[in-house]
Scaffold this active site. Structure first.
Site, PDB file in Angstrom:
ATOM      1  N   LYS A  31      19.115 -22.216  16.873  1.00  0.00           N
ATOM      2  CA  LYS A  31      18.653 -21.028  16.882  1.00  0.00           C
ATOM      3  C   LYS A  31      18.171 -20.726  18.436  1.00  0.00           C
ATOM      4  O   LYS A  31      17.810 -21.579  19.069  1.00  0.00           O
ATOM      5  CB  LYS A  31      17.488 -20.795  16.226  1.00  0.00           C
ATOM      6  CG  LYS A  31      16.389 -19.412  16.356  1.00  0.00           C
ATOM      7  CD  LYS A  31      17.077 -18.214  15.795  1.00  0.00           C
ATOM      8  CE  LYS A  31      16.224 -17.154  16.255  1.00  0.00           C
ATOM      9  NZ  LYS A  31      16.880 -15.855  16.120  1.00  0.00           N
ATOM     10  N   CYS A  88      19.547 -10.890  24.095  1.00  0.00           N
ATOM     11  CA  CYS A  88      18.866 -10.580  22.703  1.00  0.00           C
ATOM     12  C   CYS A  88      18.212  -9.325  22.876  1.00  0.00           C
ATOM     13  O   CYS A  88      17.695  -8.937  24.085  1.00  0.00           O
ATOM     14  CB  CYS A  88      17.644 -11.505  22.696  1.00  0.00           C
ATOM     15  SG  CYS A  88      16.575 -11.290  21.262  1.00  0.00           S
TER      16      CYS A  88
HETATM   17  C1  DHB Z   1      17.412 -12.325  18.178  1.00  0.00           C
HETATM   18  C2  DHB Z   1      18.599 -11.540  18.085  1.00  0.00           C
HETATM   19  C3  DHB Z   1      19.634 -11.603  18.876  1.00  0.00           C
HETATM   20  O1  DHB Z   1      20.908 -10.684  18.811  1.00  0.00           O
HETATM   21  C4  DHB Z   1      19.781 -12.793  19.738  1.00  0.00           C
HETATM   22  O2  DHB Z   1      20.792 -13.002  20.474  1.00  0.00           O
HETATM   23  C5  DHB Z   1      18.567 -13.590  19.855  1.00  0.00           C
HETATM   24  C6  DHB Z   1      17.635 -13.386  19.010  1.00  0.00           C
HETATM   25  C7  DHB Z   1      16.420 -12.465  17.157  1.00  0.00           C
HETATM   26  O3  DHB Z   1      15.951 -11.087  17.082  1.00  0.00           O
HETATM   27  O4  DHB Z   1      15.675 -13.585  16.879  1.00  0.00           O
END
Ligand code: DHB
Length: 308
Positions: free
Chosen positions: A44, A127
């Site tokens: 993640k 993000c």
């Molecule tokens: C999240 C969403 C994304 O598209 C990303 O690249 C990283 C994190 C998120 O909302 O956690």
């Protein structure tokens, strides 16, 4: 395996692995990926400090994909450095994903992962879900500032997770930066940011954060992802590896990314919907397509898109 491949100098046993995001935040989830047919263990996107993320509902399945605004819930980068050591025994490439909230955050995290057991570092410049923060890779000056501080911190190959671009000039500007700073791989594309899905009965958006604006994933974005993979494949001249991501849920989808120019693909929504058996299934489907079309390797088919 016909579909073995490489991202930068790292060998992957097959063409398909998980994308950063779904079910890859805690060790138990990462061990499921480690034991599956995913060819890498992608973790993640992490931040300096742990985050609980946005209020729920923040992830909703849609008829042709999903919309999400998770807000980077994660355990903080130091945990993922420890997880990488614990996952080493599975003998599968491990990929860190870093999402700084400032330039200094990116520097600190990339420096730390350069001294860790991960095999690749994906730097998330796209993000869309942190309120008040824009997607770094839509700002080329900001992107260059990040690249200046992260590109010479060690030998583990660095990649950039990019947002969707909708104009060739933007892909060209980004490609110039990628080549200037010796970036080893790119990942195209992140979820398409700040889209709105409405429930007409309730007269409300389907997710809560940011008044319903969130990242769109799945079938909706596949043509956008293919276009970005193809544009970067042409601009980068095979000097930089490409991970394709966006709406891949079958071997045929993966094959389309292959002929567009992707070295490997990542899957998110299909993994969330189907579980880890998706890696085995998509891989088998891709192998059958390669055999039927008489391709003997990924390399042989890569970028083979013809023109009308
Ligand atoms: C999240 C969403 C994304 O598209 C990303 O690249 C990283 C994190 C998120 O909302 O956690």
């Amino acid at each position: 395996m016909l579909s073995k491949t490489k991202i930068s100098k790292i060998e992957l046993a097959s063409y398909i692995c998980n994308a950063s995001g779904p079910s890859d935040s805690i060790l138990e989830e990462l061990e499921i990926i480690a034991k599956s047919d995913s060819s890498a263990i992608m973790m993640k996107s992490c931040t300096i400090k742990p985050r609980i993320g946005n209020p729920e509902p923040r992830y909703v399945h849609l008829p042709l994909g999903s919309i999400q605004s998770m807000g980077l819930p994660n355990l903080g980068y130091q945990k993922y450095i420890r997880f990488a050591s614990q996952l080493k025994k599975y003998n599968k490439p491990i990929i860190a994903s870093v999402a700084g909230l400032s330039i200094e955050d990116y520097r600190v995290m990339v420096e730390a992962f350069q001294k860790s057991e991960v095999n690749l570092i994906e730097v998330n410049l796209s993000c869309p879900n942190v309120e008040g923060k824009s997607q770094v890779a839509y700002d080329f000056e900001q992107t260059e500032k990040v690249l200046r501080v992260i590109s010479n911190l060690g030998d583990i190959p660095l990649g950039l997770k990019l947002p969707a671009y909708f104009d060739f000039i933007h892909q060209k500007q980004m490609a110039q930066l990628i080549l200037k700073y010796n970036i080893s791989f790119i990942t195209c594309i992140n979820s398409v940011g700040n889209t709105l899905f409405i429930d007409p009965e309730k007269e409300m958006p389907v997710i809560k954060p940011k008044k319903g604006f969130g990242g769109l994933c799945g079938d909706y974005i596949k043509p956008i992802a293919l276009a970005n993979v193809r544009a970067f494949y042409e601009l980068l001249d095979d000097k930089v590896s490409i991970f394709g991501v966006g709406g891949i849920k079958s071997g045929l989808d993966a094959f389309e990314f292959l002929i567009a120019g992707a070295d490997a693909v990542q899957v998110a929504t299909v993994f969330e919907k189907e579980g880890e058996s998706c890696f085995t299934r998509i891989n088998q489907e891709l192998e059958e397509i390669l055999k039927r079309k008489n391709y003997n390797s990924i390399q042989e088919a890569k970028g083979r898109l013809k023109h009308l």
